[in-house]
Scaffold this motif. Sequence first.
Motif, short mmCIF file in Angstrom:
data_model
loop_
_atom_site.label_atom_id
_atom_site.label_comp_id
_atom_site.label_asym_id
_atom_site.label_seq_id
_atom_site.Cartn_x
_atom_site.Cartn_y
_atom_site.Cartn_z
N VAL A 47 27.86 -5.39 -1.50
CA VAL A 47 28.34 -4.02 -1.68
C VAL A 47 28.51 -3.71 -3.17
CG1 VAL A 47 30.31 -2.50 -1.25
CG2 VAL A 47 29.41 -3.91 0.58
N ALA A 48 29.02 -4.65 -3.93
CA ALA A 48 29.19 -4.42 -5.37
C ALA A 48 27.84 -4.22 -6.05
CB ALA A 48 29.93 -5.59 -5.99
N ALA A 50 25.08 -3.09 -4.65
CA ALA A 50 24.52 -1.81 -4.20
C ALA A 50 25.19 -0.64 -4.92
CB ALA A 50 24.67 -1.66 -2.70
N SER A 51 26.52 -0.69 -5.09
CA SER A 51 27.20 0.40 -5.78
C SER A 51 26.84 0.41 -7.26
CB SER A 51 28.72 0.28 -5.59
OG SER A 51 29.18 -0.91 -6.17
N ARG A 52 26.67 -0.76 -7.86
CA ARG A 52 26.25 -0.83 -9.26
C ARG A 52 24.84 -0.24 -9.43
NH1 ARG A 52 26.14 -6.27 -10.15
NH2 ARG A 52 28.31 -6.35 -9.56
N LYS A 53 23.96 -0.54 -8.49
CA LYS A 53 22.59 -0.01 -8.56
C LYS A 53 22.60 1.50 -8.39
CE LYS A 53 18.04 -0.62 -6.50
NZ LYS A 53 17.26 -1.29 -5.47
N GLU A 54 23.41 2.00 -7.44
CA GLU A 54 23.49 3.44 -7.22
C GLU A 54 24.07 4.14 -8.45
OE1 GLU A 54 25.45 6.58 -4.05
OE2 GLU A 54 25.34 4.46 -3.55
N ALA A 55 25.06 3.53 -9.10
CA ALA A 55 25.65 4.12 -10.29
C ALA A 55 24.63 4.18 -11.43
CB ALA A 55 26.87 3.32 -10.72
N THR A 101 20.41 8.42 -0.69
CA THR A 101 20.17 7.03 -1.05
C THR A 101 20.35 6.18 0.19
OG1 THR A 101 22.48 6.60 -1.58
CG2 THR A 101 21.09 7.38 -3.39
N THR A 103 22.61 3.97 0.54
CA THR A 103 24.00 3.55 0.71
C THR A 103 24.93 4.68 1.09
OG1 THR A 103 24.38 3.84 -1.65
CG2 THR A 103 23.74 1.64 -0.89
N ASN A 104 24.48 5.95 1.09
CA ASN A 104 25.40 7.00 1.50
C ASN A 104 25.00 7.54 2.87
OD1 ASN A 104 23.23 8.68 1.09
ND2 ASN A 104 24.06 9.74 -0.67
#
Length: 169
Positions: A47-48, A50-55, A101, A103-104
């Motif tokens: 999860v970390a 994926a959120s870093r990639k999305e950011a 994306t 992840t959302n």
Amino acid sequence: MAPATPAADDSHQQLLDSLDLIPVPKPFRNPNWNPPVRRNKNVKQIVADASRKEASVMATQNNSGVSTPQPGAGGGPDNVSVARATQNLSGLAVSDGPVATYTNIESAPSLHPASQKRYCDLTGLLAPYTDPKTRLRYHNKEIFGVVRTLGQGAAEQYLEARGAHVVLK
């Protein structure tokens, strides 16, 4: 029966010792084996990442107007205002609506025919069959019997509820 002589007893013991498998060395692992370099990640790490990639994708989209080539080769005030407008427009385009994306959950559902499940018009269960006469979907032969006993208006109402009602003019 005569008692066993010590010589016969020794030969028997020697035979047992030669056939015994316990003293034979049995290595558990191949001495040349190395553990794999890849390691498994836990859910928190996934999860970390994926959120870093999305950011990082969002930061790239926010800064996309900075590197846009500007019309005209001169460095006059016209180019400065166009660069500011491009940055403002790129920021508006990103913040205006949700970005689709992986992840959302704001992304639209799939419209691929394989992902569309068909449900029975009468029961709501999965419907592998369609009646060719009324075009109603049904779950099994018992429901098919009910479908065939429906009046003409009832079948059309079920089709209209599903959004498959066709009115010919």
